[in-house]
Write an enzyme that holds these catalytic residues in place. Structure first.
Site, PDB file in Angstrom:
ATOM      1  CE1 TYR A 197     -23.623  43.014  -6.392  1.00  0.00           C
ATOM      2  CE2 TYR A 197     -25.836  42.694  -5.530  1.00  0.00           C
ATOM      3  CZ  TYR A 197     -24.481  42.429  -5.478  1.00  0.00           C
ATOM      4  OH  TYR A 197     -23.973  41.591  -4.525  1.00  0.00           O
ATOM      5  CE1 TYR A 201     -20.369  40.335  -6.503  1.00  0.00           C
ATOM      6  CE2 TYR A 201     -19.401  41.486  -4.641  1.00  0.00           C
ATOM      7  CZ  TYR A 201     -20.493  40.905  -5.249  1.00  0.00           C
ATOM      8  OH  TYR A 201     -21.703  40.882  -4.618  1.00  0.00           O
TER       9      TYR A 201
END
Length: 401
Positions: free
Chosen positions: A356, A306
């Site tokens: 994203y 991440y």
């Protein structure tokens, strides 16, 4: 007269199988789907979600009427009732949502895997749809009621997630000698991989060192390119049992291990009250993840970590055991994170350069790597670590082919 002993009718539990829990390799991801990614898309979040889910089901060769399990994020704006009706799902016998934004991504798959492994459902769909690029940004309104952790930080200037991570990054630089060069290594690796991915928002837009170093500050020491993209789009995946996976359209990618992590006394996105604020939720998730796995960090061929902000990568590299405490920054040197390096990561471009969508694209890229269909393919990849957000209560997956 003594009471006569009676034989218990309750069956004894089966003996525990150390290191071999029921979840291990019991389920597989058999379908993935996504919409285009862009700064602004006209379709609604519901429409985008349905398109991604139907694409994932088509990828798996499973009709929507067989879907009986749903999992997403608490922050997801599309609810189970509307999604089930819109895609034409059958009777749904399991549904779940996970909190904490980017920390939820891997947990959606984990919850489906647990439901299917325990017989509560047979075909699960996890999804995330978000119009982050064209939607509102709640942290711009500082007059709204604050959640408990923010009451102690936002009045003093830590208004956005970038501000909180900037504080964490500065502490990391002070404690362990990390530099902006190390953060550039992360951004550069993600952008190079995005350059190979036609679906990436930053495809065809190379990132040079000079461009990075001279870009505007967002929250010092984080510059523009240390921050994830603002993206519209949706993604989904389909999870079934390992037995059923063998009959699906695409090669299965097995869920080998899964974990969530909420450290003791954690407080907000960045735990300033911990003795070591640089030890985040990834450390808690990692202990559980590796405890139930047949392999360790040295056996991982490719990682999808991440990356809402570049400093999260060295912190996660340490948390998941790829290097020692304080060594995550140095780990990024010499192209280590790029194709041909010691640990290629975020091979679709990640949140920094592909899109994203709260980290869900890291899951689908992990599946592509183990299918051998990534645009930045790691030769012979058979194991992949996927992680959710560091800093918030998090989750992680170990996938294998």
């Amino acid at each position: 007269m003594a009471a006569r002993a009676t034989k218990s009718t309750t069956p004894a539990p089966p003996p525990a199988r150390r290191g071999s829990p029921a979840l291990k390799d019991a389920t597989a991801i058999v379908g993935i789907g996504q919409t285009p990614f862009a700064r602004r898309l006209e379709a609604s979040e519901k429409s985008l979600a349905c398109r991604a889910i139907l694409a994932a089901l088509d990828d798996a060769g499973i009709p929507p009427s067989q879907v009986d399990a749903l999992a997403s994020y608490t922050m997801e704006e599309t609810d189970e009732v509307e999604i089930a009706k819109s895609i034409g799902a059958g009777d749904v016998t399991f549904f779940a949502r996970t909190g904490f934004g980017g920390g939820a991504s891997c947990a959606t798959v984990a919850h489906l895997a647990m439901a299917i492994a325990t017989g509560q459902a047979s075909v699960g769909v996890a999804w995330r749809s978000r119009k982050r690029g064209s939607g509102p940004r709640p942290w711009r309104n500082t007059r709204t009621q604050l959640p408990t952790p923010a009451q102690w930080s936002r009045p003093y200037g830590l208004i956005r997630p970038a501000d909180e991570i900037a504080m964490l990054a500065r502490r990391y630089m002070h404690e362990y000698g990390a530099t902006r060069e190390h953060f550039f290594n992360v951004a550069h690796a993600c952008r190079r991989h995005a350059s190979l991915n036609p679906a990436a928002v930053m495809h065809g837009r190379p990132l040079t060192r000079d461009t990075y170093m001279t870009s505007r500050w967002i929250s010092e020491p984080l510059c523009l390119y240390d921050n994830c993209l603002e993206t519209d789009g949706a993604l989904a995946c389909v999870v079934v049992s390992a037995d059923r996976a063998r009959d699906c359209r695409r090669s299965p990618v097995y869920v080998h291990s899964a974990a969530q992590g909420l450290p003791a006394q954690h407080h907000g996105m960045v735990n300033y009250w911990n003795d070591d604020p640089l030890t985040g939720p990834s450390w808690t998730a990692a202990r559980q993840l590796w405890k139930t796995a047949d392999f360790g960090p040295a056996d991982i061929d490719v990682a999808q970590i991440y990356d809402a902000f570049t400093p999260l990568i060295p912190l996660s590299l340490e948390g998941y055991g790829f290097c020692g405490r304080g060594e995550g920054a140095a780990f990024t040197e010499d192209g280590a994170l790029e194709l041909g390096g010691r640990l290629p990561l975020n091979t679709g471009g990640g949140g920094l350069s592909e899109a994203y969508v709260h980290g869900f694209n890291l899951i689908t890229e992990g599946v592509r790597q183990l299918r051998g269909t990534s645009t930045a393919q790691v030769p012979g990849a058979s194991t992949c670590l996927v992680t959710a957000g560091e800093g918030v209560p998090t989750s992680a997956l170990l996938l294998r082919s």
